[in-house]
Write a protein that holds these residues in place. Structure first.
Motif, PDB file in Angstrom:
ATOM      1  N   ALA A 199       0.669  -1.453  -0.082  1.00 25.30           N
ATOM      2  CA  ALA A 199       0.260   0.041  -0.108  1.00 25.30           C
ATOM      3  C   ALA A 199       0.298   0.511   0.177  1.00 25.30           C
ATOM      4  O   ALA A 199       2.134   1.610   0.920  1.00 25.30           O
ATOM      5  CB  ALA A 199      -0.871   0.297   1.527  1.00 25.30           C
ATOM      6  N   ALA A 200       0.821   2.668  -0.598  1.00 26.18           N
ATOM      7  CA  ALA A 200       1.295   3.504  -0.583  1.00 26.18           C
ATOM      8  C   ALA A 200       0.534   3.875   0.313  1.00 26.18           C
ATOM      9  O   ALA A 200       1.877   5.621   1.335  1.00 26.18           O
ATOM     10  CB  ALA A 200       0.618   4.319  -1.719  1.00 26.18           C
ATOM     11  N   ARG A 201      -0.448   4.342   0.696  1.00 25.85           N
ATOM     12  CA  ARG A 201      -0.376   5.099   2.552  1.00 25.85           C
ATOM     13  C   ARG A 201      -0.753   4.120   3.323  1.00 25.85           C
ATOM     14  O   ARG A 201      -1.705   2.761   3.379  1.00 25.85           O
ATOM     15  CB  ARG A 201      -1.702   5.790   2.327  1.00 25.85           C
ATOM     16  CG  ARG A 201      -1.494   7.459   1.041  1.00 25.85           C
ATOM     17  CD  ARG A 201      -2.870   7.641   0.652  1.00 25.85           C
ATOM     18  NE  ARG A 201      -2.282   9.016  -0.187  1.00 25.85           N
ATOM     19  CZ  ARG A 201      -3.368   8.815  -0.966  1.00 25.85           C
ATOM     20  NH1 ARG A 201      -4.614   7.946  -1.304  1.00 25.85           N
ATOM     21  NH2 ARG A 201      -3.427   9.466  -2.002  1.00 25.85           N
ATOM     22  N   PRO A 202      -0.940   4.425   4.570  1.00 25.80           N
ATOM     23  CA  PRO A 202      -1.195   3.346   5.525  1.00 25.80           C
ATOM     24  C   PRO A 202      -2.742   3.184   5.930  1.00 25.80           C
ATOM     25  O   PRO A 202      -3.228   2.455   7.282  1.00 25.80           O
ATOM     26  CB  PRO A 202      -0.683   4.006   6.825  1.00 25.80           C
ATOM     27  CG  PRO A 202      -0.483   5.693   7.299  1.00 25.80           C
ATOM     28  CD  PRO A 202       0.169   5.665   4.825  1.00 25.80           C
ATOM     29  N   GLU A 203      -3.299   4.120   5.189  1.00 26.03           N
ATOM     30  CA  GLU A 203      -4.538   4.067   5.577  1.00 26.03           C
ATOM     31  C   GLU A 203      -5.852   4.472   4.105  1.00 26.03           C
ATOM     32  O   GLU A 203      -5.060   4.877   2.982  1.00 26.03           O
ATOM     33  CB  GLU A 203      -5.038   5.566   6.295  1.00 26.03           C
ATOM     34  CG  GLU A 203      -5.016   6.878   4.612  1.00 26.03           C
ATOM     35  CD  GLU A 203      -3.691   7.936   5.108  1.00 26.03           C
ATOM     36  OE1 GLU A 203      -4.208   8.240   3.800  1.00 26.03           O
ATOM     37  OE2 GLU A 203      -2.534   6.904   5.776  1.00 26.03           O
TER      38      GLU A 203
ATOM     39  N   ALA B 229      -4.573  -3.995  -0.032  1.00 28.65           N
ATOM     40  CA  ALA B 229      -3.300  -4.163  -0.513  1.00 28.65           C
ATOM     41  C   ALA B 229      -2.623  -5.872  -0.140  1.00 28.65           C
ATOM     42  O   ALA B 229      -3.268  -5.564   2.042  1.00 28.65           O
ATOM     43  CB  ALA B 229      -2.455  -3.101  -0.293  1.00 28.65           C
ATOM     44  N   GLY B 230      -2.431  -6.605  -0.615  1.00 28.16           N
ATOM     45  CA  GLY B 230      -1.518  -8.308  -0.252  1.00 28.16           C
ATOM     46  C   GLY B 230      -2.373  -8.931   0.670  1.00 28.16           C
ATOM     47  O   GLY B 230      -1.806  -9.886   1.300  1.00 28.16           O
ATOM     48  N   VAL B 231      -4.152  -8.208   0.281  1.00 26.01           N
ATOM     49  CA  VAL B 231      -4.446  -9.734   1.494  1.00 26.01           C
ATOM     50  C   VAL B 231      -4.499 -11.357   0.713  1.00 26.01           C
ATOM     51  O   VAL B 231      -4.915 -11.860   1.465  1.00 26.01           O
ATOM     52  CB  VAL B 231      -6.046  -9.392   1.455  1.00 26.01           C
ATOM     53  CG1 VAL B 231      -6.122  -7.440   2.661  1.00 26.01           C
ATOM     54  CG2 VAL B 231      -7.159  -8.518   0.434  1.00 26.01           C
TER      55      VAL B 231
ATOM     56  N   THR C 281       3.455   1.592  -8.727  1.00 31.85           N
ATOM     57  CA  THR C 281       3.832   0.764  -7.688  1.00 31.85           C
ATOM     58  C   THR C 281       5.472   1.695  -7.862  1.00 31.85           C
ATOM     59  O   THR C 281       5.825   2.034  -6.512  1.00 31.85           O
ATOM     60  CB  THR C 281       4.006  -0.425  -7.787  1.00 31.85           C
ATOM     61  OG1 THR C 281       2.323  -1.148  -7.731  1.00 31.85           O
ATOM     62  CG2 THR C 281       4.352  -1.317  -6.503  1.00 31.85           C
ATOM     63  N   ARG C 282       6.003   1.501  -8.654  1.00 33.04           N
ATOM     64  CA  ARG C 282       7.326   2.271  -9.302  1.00 33.04           C
ATOM     65  C   ARG C 282       7.256   3.911  -8.735  1.00 33.04           C
ATOM     66  O   ARG C 282       7.623   4.066  -7.778  1.00 33.04           O
ATOM     67  CB  ARG C 282       8.175   2.111  -9.925  1.00 33.04           C
ATOM     68  CG  ARG C 282       8.140   0.750 -10.554  1.00 33.04           C
ATOM     69  CD  ARG C 282       9.115   0.802 -11.236  1.00 33.04           C
ATOM     70  NE  ARG C 282       8.154   0.976 -13.172  1.00 33.04           N
ATOM     71  CZ  ARG C 282       8.120   0.522 -13.568  1.00 33.04           C
ATOM     72  NH1 ARG C 282       7.931  -0.673 -13.600  1.00 33.04           N
ATOM     73  NH2 ARG C 282       7.289   1.031 -14.415  1.00 33.04           N
TER      74      ARG C 282
ATOM     75  N   GLY D 121       3.428   1.760  -4.139  1.00 29.16           N
ATOM     76  CA  GLY D 121       2.468   1.155  -3.529  1.00 29.16           C
ATOM     77  C   GLY D 121       1.442   1.373  -4.521  1.00 29.16           C
ATOM     78  O   GLY D 121       0.867   2.541  -5.414  1.00 29.16           O
ATOM     79  N   VAL D 122       0.089   0.402  -3.749  1.00 27.80           N
ATOM     80  CA  VAL D 122      -1.555   0.815  -4.700  1.00 27.80           C
ATOM     81  C   VAL D 122      -2.393   1.743  -3.491  1.00 27.80           C
ATOM     82  O   VAL D 122      -1.926   1.956  -1.997  1.00 27.80           O
ATOM     83  CB  VAL D 122      -2.153  -0.453  -4.844  1.00 27.80           C
ATOM     84  CG1 VAL D 122      -1.008  -1.108  -6.133  1.00 27.80           C
ATOM     85  CG2 VAL D 122      -2.070  -1.171  -3.500  1.00 27.80           C
ATOM     86  N   THR D 123      -3.260   2.620  -4.589  1.00 32.79           N
ATOM     87  CA  THR D 123      -4.613   3.254  -3.250  1.00 32.79           C
ATOM     88  C   THR D 123      -5.709   3.092  -3.957  1.00 32.79           C
ATOM     89  O   THR D 123      -5.468   2.737  -5.210  1.00 32.79           O
ATOM     90  CB  THR D 123      -4.314   4.246  -3.309  1.00 32.79           C
ATOM     91  OG1 THR D 123      -3.991   5.282  -4.687  1.00 32.79           O
ATOM     92  CG2 THR D 123      -2.832   5.549  -3.139  1.00 32.79           C
TER      93      THR D 123
END
Length: 260
Positions: free
Chosen positions: A167-171, A178-180, A231-232, A236-238
């Motif tokens: 994930a690009a952000r923590p929220e 992300a990644g589940v 991602t680059r 990450g993703v949002t």
């Protein structure tokens, strides 16, 4: 890895990816995993609704262009435009050319910049033009294209939520999903949807298995290319990136199915 009840996964998928009134009873990583694996089913429902409206208009005497516009409008309505908004925000973030932190800040702003406007206009025009050509060929081609493209749009989200994609952000929604999805689950989902799409193309007659499998492959390849680039660029993703992936996959599928 604990199993999640199928209904919890379905509720998560429909409750987060559509406006269909579904009560999401769980909002944790397990529920997110089940929801992202069920995302293509939400796409199937959205696509069926879109195709249904297009066919009704054709039955009432409307031309292919009007049926195409209505078909494109249904997914936008059933998602409150979130995927289109995500596409616009992602385009603005990528087009800014700024470092990841600044680009993410631009994406969070409520206004839409020039890159976002261009991306929205070209994407919607491409979707309408492709569907109009499909409907003009036959009602079956148009209906099948609507269902397939919506399903592949959500399959792209399943694959983007696979393990290893950060994930690009923590929220936000991006961080929640992300990644589940285990890599094996993502591959099985892709194979299952590709098989179902090929079977549908043969059963309903408008497309052969080669054309439908090609639509799957190119739609997912386009979404994967965008995912890797985002991602680059962003780290990450949002949630916005997920929206951009969905619209990219849907548009690519429609273009492939409209050709020939």
């Amino acid at each position: 890895m604990p199993a999640i009840p199928p209904l919890d996964g379905l509720r998560f998928a429909f409750g987060t990816l559509t406006v269909i009134p579904v009560r999401v009873t769980r909002w944790d990583r397990e529920a997110a995993r089940g929801g992202m694996l069920c995302a293509p089913l939400a796409g199937l429902a959205v696509g069926a609704a879109a195709a249904g409206l297009g066919l009704v208009l054709l039955f009432l005497g409307a031309g292919a262009p009007l049926a195409a516009v209505a078909t494109v409008a249904v997914p936008a309505v059933l998602t409150r435009g979130l995927h289109l908004d995500g596409l616009a925000d992602t385009a603005d973030g990528l087009g800014s050319g700024k470092p990841a932190e600044d680009a993410l800040r631009i994406m969070k702003q409520s206004d839409i910049g020039p890159f976002g406007v261009i991306a929205l206009v070209l994407t919607l025009l491409a979707q309408v033009a492709a569907l109009a050509q499909a409907y003009d060929a036959s009602w079956a081609r148009g209906a099948c294209a609507a269902v397939v493209s919506a399903t592949l749009a959500r399959l792209a989200l399943t694959l983007a939520a696979r393990a290893g994609v950060p994930a690009a952000r923590p929220e936000g929604l991006g961080a929640a999903v992300a990644g589940v999805v285990p890599l094996r689950g993502a591959v099985l989902a892709a194979v299952a949807v590709a098989g179902a799409v090929a079977a549908a193309g043969v059963f309903f007659g408008p497309y052969g298995p080669v054309r439908t499998v090609l639509a799957v492959a190119l739609a997912l390849a386009a979404a994967e290319a965008l995912l890797r680039h985002c991602t680059r660029r962003f780290g990450g993703v949002t949630g916005d990136v997920f929206g951009g992936l969905a619209e990219t996959a849907a548009t690519t599928a429609l273009i492939v199915l409209s050709l020939g």
